[in-house]
Scaffold this active site. Structure first.
Site, mmCIF file in Angstrom:
data_model
loop_
_atom_site.group_PDB
_atom_site.id
_atom_site.type_symbol
_atom_site.label_atom_id
_atom_site.label_comp_id
_atom_site.label_asym_id
_atom_site.label_seq_id
_atom_site.Cartn_x
_atom_site.Cartn_y
_atom_site.Cartn_z
ATOM 1 N N LEU A 9 0.845 -1.191 0.000
ATOM 2 C CA LEU A 9 0.000 0.000 0.000
ATOM 3 C C LEU A 9 0.881 1.242 0.000
ATOM 4 O O LEU A 9 1.546 1.537 0.994
ATOM 5 C CB LEU A 9 -0.927 -0.002 1.218
ATOM 6 N N ALA A 10 0.889 1.949 -1.117
ATOM 7 C CA ALA A 10 1.791 3.096 -1.270
ATOM 8 C C ALA A 10 1.097 4.252 -1.974
ATOM 9 O O ALA A 10 1.717 5.001 -2.728
ATOM 10 C CB ALA A 10 3.033 2.677 -2.048
ATOM 11 N N ARG A 16 1.088 14.909 6.217
ATOM 12 C CA ARG A 16 1.776 15.261 7.460
ATOM 13 C C ARG A 16 3.291 15.349 7.292
ATOM 14 O O ARG A 16 3.984 15.888 8.151
ATOM 15 C CB ARG A 16 1.425 14.255 8.558
ATOM 16 N N THR A 79 -7.919 1.824 3.193
ATOM 17 C CA THR A 79 -7.023 0.700 2.910
ATOM 18 C C THR A 79 -7.738 -0.449 2.194
ATOM 19 O O THR A 79 -7.141 -1.112 1.347
ATOM 20 C CB THR A 79 -6.410 0.187 4.216
ATOM 21 N N GLY A 140 -4.798 1.239 15.423
ATOM 22 C CA GLY A 140 -5.968 0.405 15.639
ATOM 23 C C GLY A 140 -5.686 -0.603 16.745
ATOM 24 O O GLY A 140 -4.582 -1.137 16.847
ATOM 25 N N ASN A 377 55.780 8.110 -9.015
ATOM 26 C CA ASN A 377 55.684 9.135 -7.980
ATOM 27 C C ASN A 377 55.166 10.421 -8.606
ATOM 28 O O ASN A 377 55.751 10.935 -9.559
ATOM 29 C CB ASN A 377 57.041 9.398 -7.334
#
Length: 454
Positions: A9-10, A16, A79, A140, A377
């Site tokens: 579930l996305a 918020r 949902t 819940g 070097n």
């Protein structure tokens, strides 16, 4: 073992979070939350993964690519309504469907596997993943009957005062008999305080049919935490950092100050590596045994060899060999390859270059688009001048060459094996092997001129 499916579930907007970035794409230790979830699902044997997306769908799809199928929830109606969007993919399939939230980045493959195994072993129709929360506000509540069996789930806004005192909470992760799930989703209603279709209502429907409903309680509440705002995001980051660091330490890595060390999930570290404070190690990085990293070092997508020391430096998308000394204050940019027993000293920048064994770039040099042989070097202040404003060109320095301080090597150019470049030279032609090349103006001293100038 039956077929196993996952629904992620996305689709939530994540208001918020107060961000233009889609909620589940906010990173935890450098990786989007939803990617953490998908990675854990991919670690177990599943027939398919379906991700429910909504606002910002394209960016989620871009992040996950072919790791998931996608369905769109056009309206945010709860949902239950979200899972229902996966019906075209799953409704006729036999097996178990695990439903997880895309904002639970701490959930582990072991816990998901345990829920599925328990669900199938007990031949349940619904199994909830629950946890004990000392402060359950916002979750819940799991309401059990006198025999301890799951009776129902009550959402926070629908709970009585007594029900709000229950500390066993619903984590939002469920295992369902797949066919029961989609049959029940067609029967749920939105007669509640939010006017939404709640996925937990499937439990009541299953119980009305006298189907078996169970709960599997995880021992670690923290891994079930959903991220809904920036405070929870920081907490999730702290929990994951602690978990990852602890795992590395138990595997034989010394982390001097775990609170000040950030290691992302895909990093591999062998035994007897020491990580000093202030390090950020991320991506697909591998650090071989005996290496010392830090303090204050950033490494991303690198291979670090045995007994190499990197201090106060940044390395990205490169290979660094054994017994190499890097830093302090070196910058190894992408596509660098550093051999064994090499020194990359302070304020040295390496970009898209190879440096073979036993060569030294001790300090204050830029090495870009270069091929440096063995035993070379590079004197202080040397620059490979690789860019003419339009194109990049290659500098080649063969074995055992010696480049004096403050030399400019204007590419394309080759310095032959064993050659010497005098300090202060600007070299724009090839230097033969064993030759001395001097490319600087003749010194002129004007007697007494300084007095006149002053």
């Amino acid at each position: 073992m039956s077929n196993r499916f996952a629904v992620v579930l996305a689709a939530g907007k994540g208001t918020r979070m107060k961000s233009e970035l889609y909620k589940v794409l906010h990173p935890v230790l450098g990786k989007p939350m939803v990617q953490h979830v998908i990675d854990q699902l991919n670690a177990i044997q599943l027939s398919s993964i379906t991700t429910v997306v909504g606002h910002g769908a394209e960016k989620v799809q871009e992040q996950l690519g072919d790791e998931s199928a996608f369905v769109v929830q056009g309206e945010q109606l709860g949902t239950g309504h979200a899972v229902l969007q996966a019906k075209p993919y799953l409704k006729d399939k036999q097996g178990t469907t695990i439903v997880v939230c895309g904002d639970t980045p701490l959930l582990t493959a072991d816990t998901i596997q345990s829920v599925l195994d328990y669900h199938e072993k007990e031949e349940a129709k619904v199994t909830l993943l629950t946890a004990h929360a000392h402060e359950p506000t916002g979750y819940g509540r799991i309401i059990r009957d006198d025999a301890g069996q799951v009776e129902r789930i009550v959402e926070e806004k629908d709970a009585t005062t007594q029900e709000k005192g229950v500390q066993e909470i619903n984590t939002g992760t469920y295992a369902f008999d797949n066919q029961l799930l989609f049959e029940a989703l067609d029967q749920i209603s939105n007669d509640n305080a939010q006017g939404e279709y709640y996925l937990p209502d499937v439990i009541e429907i299953a119980q009305q049919k006298q189907e078996k409903v169970l709960a599997y309680q995880t021992m670690d509440f923290r891994e079930t935490v959903g991220v809904n705002d920036r405070v929870a995001l920081s907490q999730a980051e702290a929990f994951m950092k602690e978990r990852i660091n602890e795992q590395h330490m138990r595997n034989g890595v010394t982390i001097v100050d775990p609170n000040q060390t950030y290691i992302t999930p895909d990093v591999a570290i062998e035994q007897d590596v020491t990580i000093y404070p202030g390090c950020y190690i991320q991506g697909n990085t591998t650090i071989r045994n005996g290496a010392q990293i830090g303090p204050n070092t950033e490494i991303n997508d690198c291979e670090i060899g045995q007994h190499t020391i990197i201090r106060h430096s940044v390395a990205t998308s490169s290979e660094i060999g054994k017994r190499v000394q890097v830093g302090p204050f070196a910058h190894i940019r992408p596509e660098a390859s550093v051999g064994n027993d090499v020194k990359v000293g302070n304020f040295v920048e390496i970009k898209k270059s190879s440096i073979e064994d036993e060569s030294k770039v001790p300090h204050l040099s830029y090495i870009g688009d270069a091929q440096i042989g063995r035993g070379v070097n590079i004197g202080c202040g040397t620059i490979t001048v690789n860019y003419d404003g339009k194109n990049k060109f290659k500098t080649k320095i063969e074995d055992d060459a010696f480049i004096g301080c403050n030399a400019n090597l204007i590419a394309p150019v080759t310095v032959g094996e064993g050659a010497l470049v005098a300090a202060g030279s600007t070299i724009n032609q090839d230097v033969p092997s064993d030759a001395l090349s001097i490319g600087r103006a003749k010194q002129v001293n004007k007697e007494e001129y300084a007095k006149k100038y002053k």
